[in-house]
Design a protein around this motif. Structure first.
Motif, PDB file in Angstrom:
ATOM      1  N   ALA A 149       5.575  13.755   3.223  1.00  0.00           N
ATOM      2  CA  ALA A 149       4.615  12.857   2.400  1.00  0.00           C
ATOM      3  C   ALA A 149       3.809  13.748   1.568  1.00  0.00           C
ATOM      4  CB  ALA A 149       3.847  12.024   3.077  1.00  0.00           C
ATOM      5  N   GLU A 150       3.225  14.916   1.946  1.00  0.00           N
ATOM      6  CA  GLU A 150       2.658  15.962   1.476  1.00  0.00           C
ATOM      7  C   GLU A 150       3.044  16.339   0.221  1.00  0.00           C
ATOM      8  OE1 GLU A 150       1.000  18.327   4.446  1.00  0.00           O
ATOM      9  OE2 GLU A 150      -0.537  16.757   5.321  1.00  0.00           O
ATOM     10  N   GLN A 151       4.472  16.953   0.703  1.00  0.00           N
ATOM     11  CA  GLN A 151       5.075  17.359  -0.412  1.00  0.00           C
ATOM     12  C   GLN A 151       5.669  16.442  -1.695  1.00  0.00           C
ATOM     13  OE1 GLN A 151       8.825  18.646   1.642  1.00  0.00           O
ATOM     14  NE2 GLN A 151       7.971  20.116   3.116  1.00  0.00           N
ATOM     15  N   VAL A 152       5.633  15.163  -1.304  1.00  0.00           N
ATOM     16  CA  VAL A 152       5.855  14.315  -2.464  1.00  0.00           C
ATOM     17  C   VAL A 152       4.666  14.226  -3.319  1.00  0.00           C
ATOM     18  CG1 VAL A 152       6.138  11.857  -2.818  1.00  0.00           C
ATOM     19  CG2 VAL A 152       7.542  12.786  -1.216  1.00  0.00           C
ATOM     20  N   ALA A 153       3.552  13.824  -2.455  1.00  0.00           N
ATOM     21  CA  ALA A 153       2.173  14.023  -3.067  1.00  0.00           C
ATOM     22  C   ALA A 153       1.957  15.329  -4.187  1.00  0.00           C
ATOM     23  CB  ALA A 153       1.029  13.864  -2.212  1.00  0.00           C
ATOM     24  N   ALA A 154       2.222  16.350  -3.693  1.00  0.00           N
ATOM     25  CA  ALA A 154       2.159  17.796  -4.299  1.00  0.00           C
ATOM     26  C   ALA A 154       2.987  17.610  -5.736  1.00  0.00           C
ATOM     27  CB  ALA A 154       2.524  19.027  -3.563  1.00  0.00           C
ATOM     28  N   LYS A 155       3.996  16.903  -5.646  1.00  0.00           N
ATOM     29  CA  LYS A 155       4.848  16.717  -6.775  1.00  0.00           C
ATOM     30  C   LYS A 155       4.458  15.479  -7.750  1.00  0.00           C
ATOM     31  CE  LYS A 155       8.450  19.509  -5.953  1.00  0.00           C
ATOM     32  NZ  LYS A 155       8.856  20.589  -6.598  1.00  0.00           N
ATOM     33  N   PRO A 162      -2.253  11.813  -7.809  1.00  0.00           N
ATOM     34  CA  PRO A 162      -2.544  12.668  -6.607  1.00  0.00           C
ATOM     35  C   PRO A 162      -2.456  12.511  -5.242  1.00  0.00           C
ATOM     36  CG  PRO A 162      -4.528  11.887  -7.599  1.00  0.00           C
ATOM     37  CD  PRO A 162      -3.461  11.230  -8.183  1.00  0.00           C
ATOM     38  N   ALA A 163      -2.037  11.103  -5.044  1.00  0.00           N
ATOM     39  CA  ALA A 163      -2.094  10.749  -3.674  1.00  0.00           C
ATOM     40  C   ALA A 163      -1.025   9.645  -3.503  1.00  0.00           C
ATOM     41  CB  ALA A 163      -3.188  10.384  -3.083  1.00  0.00           C
ATOM     42  N   VAL A 164      -0.369   9.582  -2.374  1.00  0.00           N
ATOM     43  CA  VAL A 164       0.853   8.627  -2.209  1.00  0.00           C
ATOM     44  C   VAL A 164       0.293   7.590  -0.971  1.00  0.00           C
ATOM     45  CG1 VAL A 164       2.708   9.915  -3.292  1.00  0.00           C
ATOM     46  CG2 VAL A 164       2.369  10.059  -0.653  1.00  0.00           C
ATOM     47  N   GLN A 165       0.865   6.380  -0.832  1.00  0.00           N
ATOM     48  CA  GLN A 165       0.703   5.549   0.326  1.00  0.00           C
ATOM     49  C   GLN A 165       1.583   5.839   1.274  1.00  0.00           C
ATOM     50  OE1 GLN A 165       0.608   1.809  -1.771  1.00  0.00           O
ATOM     51  NE2 GLN A 165      -1.467   1.974  -2.399  1.00  0.00           N
ATOM     52  N   VAL A 166       1.547   5.809   2.545  1.00  0.00           N
ATOM     53  CA  VAL A 166       2.336   6.251   3.649  1.00  0.00           C
ATOM     54  C   VAL A 166       2.077   5.174   4.643  1.00  0.00           C
ATOM     55  CG1 VAL A 166       3.184   7.890   5.041  1.00  0.00           C
ATOM     56  CG2 VAL A 166       2.008   8.462   2.982  1.00  0.00           C
TER      57      VAL A 166
END
Length: 266
Positions: A149-155, A162-166
């Protein structure tokens, strides 16, 4: 090329498109207009229309609707104040608005789900597809949900989210990643395809229904904004036009996430 010829070029590449029902058509403007410049954007917002007009583009190519409904989008039926304002601007400028949705959602290798996966750094061919080709599964080396998820958010941060829901256990390993096409990201379909993680968008998933069910099942989900997930596909569409349509220059107007992110000032 005439506007109508550009539309014909795209639908001719897509045998999956039902020509009688597709939303991929000229929404406004003269089909016979000679088009030399196209502004490509995810949705034909008022700001996108203004940009296309002010910068002298002949055509605005949009993936999503202009007048706030997905199908049967007749401008003459639009009577909201803001819709009429947008319609007048298009009419007065002579801009052509062409929608490219059904074609680009499933264009092999470079359409929406392929471009989204490549943007996230998931390379290679999908090992499975579902839901008429709108949902793909990619297999990667196992990684903890939190790390992935952190890798996705970095992209996504590079295009405005700048953030994704998980949802799910941060330590749970995932390796069979479900990548979808905008609203066509049904979690149950990803599960049937053997995915152990679903990446969905906010327009196509309802929390109290699909996501809560997935949470109760212990099934991991990552959710992003619809515009974020389809922005990479607008880049590939722009590149396609520049490489495949002679005499036509295309430029991408970034859209990205539909929301600004506001953090508490502590």
């Amino acid at each position: 090329m005439m506007a109508a010829e550009i539309r014909e070029h795209f639908v001719s590449q897509a045998p999956w498109v039902d020509l009688d029902k597709t939303v991929d058509r000229i929404i406004m403007g003269d089909p016979n207009k000679q088009v030399r410049s196209i502004l490509v954007t995810w949705i034909s917002s008022l700001e996108a229309v203004r940009t296309a007009v002010s910068r002298g583009f002949d055509m605005l190519m949009t993936h999503e609707p202009t007048f706030y409904v997905h199908a049967n989008e007749p401008p003459q039926a639009e009577n909201s104040p803001i819709g009429c304002r947008k319609k007048r601007l298009i009419e007065q400028s002579g801009l052509v608005v062409l929608r490219n949705h059904d074609v680009w959602d499933r264009m092999p290798k470079i359409g929406i789900p392929w471009a989204w996966a490549q943007f996230l750094g998931i390379l290679g061919e999908p090992v499975a597809t579902g839901y008429d080709g709108y949902q793909h599964r990619y297999d990667i080396q196992p990684v903890a949900l939190q790390e992935f998820a952190e890798q996705v958010a970095a992209k996504t941060a590079t295009i405005g989210e700048p953030a994704v829901q998980v949802v799910g256990d941060a330590k749970q390993p995932v390796s069979k990643i479900g990548i979808g096409t905008g609203c066509a990201c049904r979690i149950e379909v990803f599960q049937q395809m053997g995915c152990d993680l679903a990446i969905v968008c906010d327009d196509g998933s309802c929390y109290w229904r699909e996501i809560q069910k997935a949470s109760d099942e212990g099934y991991p989900v990552i959710r992003v904004n619809h515009g974020t997930s389809e922005e990479p596909g607008m880049r590939t569409l722009t590149q396609y036009i520049n490489e495949r349509l002679p005499g036509v220059r295309a430029e991408h107007l970034p859209h990205g996430s539909c929301f600004r992110f506001v953090r508490a000032n502590r």
